[in-house]
Structure formats: structure tokens, C-alpha cells
Design a protein around this motif. Structure first.
Motif, PDB file in Angstrom:
ATOM      1  N   VAL A  56     -39.718  23.547  25.887  1.00 19.07           N
ATOM      2  CA  VAL A  56     -40.342  22.331  26.396  1.00 19.07           C
ATOM      3  C   VAL A  56     -39.291  21.253  26.644  1.00 19.07           C
ATOM      4  CG1 VAL A  56     -42.332  20.825  26.125  1.00 19.07           C
ATOM      5  CG2 VAL A  56     -42.243  22.955  24.863  1.00 19.07           C
ATOM      6  N   GLN A  57     -38.243  21.615  27.386  1.00 18.88           N
ATOM      7  CA  GLN A  57     -37.163  20.677  27.643  1.00 18.88           C
ATOM      8  C   GLN A  57     -36.656  20.895  29.058  1.00 18.88           C
ATOM      9  OE1 GLN A  57     -36.186  18.362  25.695  1.00 18.88           O
ATOM     10  NE2 GLN A  57     -34.264  17.653  26.514  1.00 18.88           N
ATOM     11  N   ARG A  64     -35.429  14.766  35.404  1.00 28.42           N
ATOM     12  CA  ARG A  64     -36.720  14.914  34.744  1.00 28.42           C
ATOM     13  C   ARG A  64     -36.646  14.439  33.297  1.00 28.42           C
ATOM     14  NH1 ARG A  64     -40.507  15.813  38.748  1.00 28.42           N
ATOM     15  NH2 ARG A  64     -39.367  16.790  40.450  1.00 28.42           N
ATOM     16  N   MET A  65     -37.782  14.048  32.781  1.00 34.22           N
ATOM     17  CA  MET A  65     -37.858  13.521  31.423  1.00 34.22           C
ATOM     18  C   MET A  65     -37.519  14.596  30.403  1.00 34.22           C
ATOM     19  SD  MET A  65     -41.054  11.519  29.642  1.00 34.22           S
ATOM     20  CE  MET A  65     -42.145  12.919  29.454  1.00 34.22           C
ATOM     21  N   THR A  66     -36.705  14.231  29.416  1.00 36.23           N
ATOM     22  CA  THR A  66     -36.371  15.120  28.316  1.00 36.23           C
ATOM     23  C   THR A  66     -36.763  14.441  27.004  1.00 36.23           C
ATOM     24  OG1 THR A  66     -34.139  14.244  27.971  1.00 36.23           O
ATOM     25  CG2 THR A  66     -34.391  15.978  29.628  1.00 36.23           C
ATOM     26  N   MET A  67     -36.746  15.223  25.924  1.00 39.01           N
ATOM     27  CA  MET A  67     -37.055  14.641  24.622  1.00 39.01           C
ATOM     28  C   MET A  67     -36.025  13.594  24.227  1.00 39.01           C
ATOM     29  SD  MET A  67     -39.292  14.513  22.307  1.00 39.01           S
ATOM     30  CE  MET A  67     -40.292  15.974  22.605  1.00 39.01           C
ATOM     31  N   ILE A  71     -36.728   9.764  22.988  1.00 40.87           N
ATOM     32  CA  ILE A  71     -36.202   9.252  21.719  1.00 40.87           C
ATOM     33  C   ILE A  71     -35.385   7.986  21.938  1.00 40.87           C
ATOM     34  CG2 ILE A  71     -34.584   9.727  19.836  1.00 40.87           C
ATOM     35  CD1 ILE A  71     -35.472  12.666  20.008  1.00 40.87           C
ATOM     36  N   VAL A  72     -34.507   7.997  22.958  1.00 41.94           N
ATOM     37  CA  VAL A  72     -33.662   6.823  23.227  1.00 41.94           C
ATOM     38  C   VAL A  72     -34.512   5.623  23.619  1.00 41.94           C
ATOM     39  CG1 VAL A  72     -31.932   5.865  24.784  1.00 41.94           C
ATOM     40  CG2 VAL A  72     -31.611   8.154  23.828  1.00 41.94           C
ATOM     41  N   ARG A  73     -35.472   5.813  24.527  1.00 33.15           N
ATOM     42  CA  ARG A  73     -36.323   4.687  24.962  1.00 33.15           C
ATOM     43  C   ARG A  73     -37.201   4.186  23.828  1.00 33.15           C
ATOM     44  NH1 ARG A  73     -33.291   7.205  28.764  1.00 33.15           N
ATOM     45  NH2 ARG A  73     -33.553   6.332  30.865  1.00 33.15           N
ATOM     46  N   SER A  74     -37.679   5.106  23.014  1.00 28.71           N
ATOM     47  CA  SER A  74     -38.508   4.695  21.873  1.00 28.71           C
ATOM     48  C   SER A  74     -37.686   3.889  20.879  1.00 28.71           C
ATOM     49  CB  SER A  74     -39.105   5.932  21.181  1.00 28.71           C
ATOM     50  OG  SER A  74     -39.971   6.630  22.045  1.00 28.71           O
ATOM     51  N   ALA A  75     -36.431   4.309  20.660  1.00 25.73           N
ATOM     52  CA  ALA A  75     -35.551   3.572  19.752  1.00 25.73           C
ATOM     53  C   ALA A  75     -35.285   2.166  20.281  1.00 25.73           C
ATOM     54  CB  ALA A  75     -34.240   4.328  19.561  1.00 25.73           C
ATOM     55  N   SER A 256     -40.239   8.319  30.628  1.00 27.68           N
ATOM     56  CA  SER A 256     -39.924   8.243  29.209  1.00 27.68           C
ATOM     57  C   SER A 256     -40.134   6.826  28.679  1.00 27.68           C
ATOM     58  CB  SER A 256     -38.489   8.697  28.947  1.00 27.68           C
ATOM     59  OG  SER A 256     -37.559   7.902  29.651  1.00 27.68           O
ATOM     60  N   TRP A 257     -39.998   5.825  29.556  1.00 26.48           N
ATOM     61  CA  TRP A 257     -40.295   4.451  29.154  1.00 26.48           C
ATOM     62  C   TRP A 257     -41.779   4.304  28.823  1.00 26.48           C
ATOM     63  CZ3 TRP A 257     -37.245   0.819  27.531  1.00 26.48           C
ATOM     64  CH2 TRP A 257     -35.919   0.759  27.964  1.00 26.48           C
ATOM     65  N   LEU A 258     -42.613   4.980  29.597  1.00 28.72           N
ATOM     66  CA  LEU A 258     -44.048   4.908  29.354  1.00 28.72           C
ATOM     67  C   LEU A 258     -44.403   5.594  28.038  1.00 28.72           C
ATOM     68  CD1 LEU A 258     -46.418   3.706  30.979  1.00 28.72           C
ATOM     69  CD2 LEU A 258     -46.916   6.016  31.751  1.00 28.72           C
TER      70      LEU A 258
END
Length: 285
Positions: A56-57, A64-67, A71-75, A256-258
Motif C-alpha cells: 500500500v505504498q 502520488r501520495m505515500t505514507m 506522516i510529514v504533513r501530519s507532523a 496528503s495535506w487533506l
């Protein structure tokens, strides 16, 4: 699969955007005439999608969005919330003025969240702005609770980490399967909870219910708080599932921002409810 999170619910990914997405979970049982019949990857999400891998990567460099992106945007988003909270705690002593600023910040954060929810594309500026104002609100709220129940914010942070970590663990272990039925049942409970809380707020505002009604600082309030935290954990499982599906279906990296935005909103929900719960238990000591 749509999330309870208003951001993800509003922005269901679809084939119109060039890729399948968050509201079309890869469940083979729905491939024939079901709600996911239009999903070309419903039978096997990895069979035709060039961006979906067994882990799933998406491959690096595909846009394309990766995990890692999530993680970076969430941090960044959660870090902005934390910085705003620390600054508000340090610079705004508990007073009527700070309460007013907290309410104003909460309203601004709400408006920014709604604007982002109705935008077709993620806006990092709106998301980080939401995080900053939400942080100010949480900082003042946490200081207010700490002034009466010393250490409550620290315990609430630990509790939030424990709930989110445990939820991720049981989700990754496969102990919880996020299916359409699971989502329907959970969302029905969540909607009923919100309706009851809205009615309770009106009763308290008009003086019909004393001491906060269902949100009092007693045993009943504790039970309601525990239910709210359980619902927060439910929201997290839907968010985890949708992030996995977004990556598997090759969602653009900007999304990933969303994902970070949605996770932040859910974690803020859990923290606020955990803060109240810690205060209730401290009051009964």
C-alpha cells in the motif's frame, strides 16, 4: 467508505478526478451492483492500478501520495497546533480576555475548516491556519483546566496518545475490519450522539438542565465523555482506512495535506474529550 470526518466525507475521491479514492474502499463483495460497482479496482485493487503496491505504498517519484507524505504533513499540522497552544499558554494568562480570544480563535478555526472542506483542492495555508488558531484555543482551554486541576492537560495528552496508538495497533493487527456495515453502524451512533449533545446544549442554555446536563462533571458526564472518546477512536479507524485506500489508489501527493487535516481534527476531538474526562475523575478524588 466515507469517514465521519467532515473533510473526508465532503471530498470523496472518484474516477472523475482520475483515480479511485477514499469513498470507494476495495471490497470485492460490493463489486457486482453494490455501492462500489463503479470502482474499476473493486475486485482486486492492485490488479490494474499502476500506483498501488502490495505494501500500500506508491512508488517514489510518481507524484502520488505515500505514507511518508502523510506522516510529514501530519507532523507539520500537529506541530503547528502544539506551537500555538504553547504560545497561548505562555502569553495569555487565565482571564476574561484570554477566554474571549480563545472563543474567537475557535470560531476562526471553524471557519477555516469549513472553507477547506468545501474547496476542491487542499490548501496548506488554510490547513496550517486552522491548526494555528486551533492551537491558541487549546492552549487557553488547557491552561484554564490546569489552573483548577493541576496536570490535567499532560494527562490528557498521554491519554490521547494512548487511545490513538491503541487504535492504530488494533487496526493494523486486523482486529477491526472497516467495512460498509461497520461504518454505517458507527456513523448512526455518532449522529445520534451529536443530536443528543445539541439538544443538551439548548437545554443548558435555556436553564432547563442544571450543571451542564449530560455534560456535567459527575458520573453521567464521565460516561458521556468515555462514549465520545470511543467515537473518536471510531473516527480514527475510518481515517486510517481512507488514507490506506488513497495511497493504494494513487491519490495525488497534495492530498496528503487533506489526510493530515482530517487526522488533526480527530485528534483534537479526542484531546478535548480526554481533558474533560481527566477533570471529572480529578474532581471526584
Amino acid at each position: 467508505m466515507r469517514s465521519s470526518n467532515p473533510v473526508f466525507s465532503r471530498r470523496g475521491f472518484s474516477r472523475d478526478n482520475g483515480y479511485a479514492g477514499f469513498n470507494t474502499a476495495p471490497q470485492a463483495g460490493y463489486a457486482q451492483g453494490g455501492p462500489y460497482a463503479q470502482n474499476p479496482y473493486a475486485q482486486n485493487p492492485y490488479a490494474q492500478n499502476p500506483y498501488a503496491q502490495a505494501d500500500v505504498q506508491a512508488p517514489a517519484g510518481t507524484g502520488r501520495m505515500t505514507m511518508d507524505d502523510v506522516i510529514v504533513r501530519s507532523a507539520l499540522t500537529l506541530g503547528t497546533v502544539a506551537v500555538g497552544a504553547v504560545l497561548a499558554w505562555a502569553l495569555l494568562p487565565v482571564s476574561g480576555t484570554s477566554y474571549g480570544l480563545a472563543v474567537g480563535s475557535a470560531l476562526i478555526a471553524f471557519v477555516l475548516a469549513m472553507v477547506q472542506s468545501f474547496k476542491r483542492t487542499p490548501s496548506p495555508a488554510l490547513i496550517l491556519g486552522y491548526a494555528a488558531f486551533e492551537g491558541v484555543f487549546l492552549g487557553v482551554l488547557s491552561e484554564m483546566f490546569n489552573s483548577r486541576w493541576s496536570g490535567a492537560p499532560f494527562q490528557a495528552v498521554l491519554g490521547t496518545m494512548a487511545v490513538s496508538g491503541a487504535t492504530l495497533l488494533v487496526y493494523k493487527a486486523g482486529w477491526i475490519r472497516v467495512t460498509a456495515r461497520y461504518a454505517r453502524i458507527g456513523m448512526s451512533i455518532a449522529i445520534a450522539f451529536m443530536v443528543v449533545m445539541a439538544v443538551n446544549l439548548l437545554l443548558v442554555a435555556f436553564g432547563v438542565a442544571d450543571d451542564g446536563g449530560l455534560r456535567s462533571f459527575g458520573p453521567l458526564g464521565a460516561l458521556v465523555g468515555i462514549l465520545a472518546i470511543v467515537l473518536g477512536a471510531f473516527f480514527l479507524t475510518l481515517d486510517f482506512k481512507q488514507i490506506e485506500d488513497g495511497i493504494a489508489y494513487g491519490a495525488p501527493r497534495s492530498e496528503s495535506w487533506l489526510a493530515a487535516f482530517g487526522l488533526t481534527m480527530t485528534l483534537v476531538w479526542i484531546y478535548v474529550e480526554m481533558l474533560r474526562l481527566v477533570a471529572i475523575f480529578s474532581s471526584n478524588d
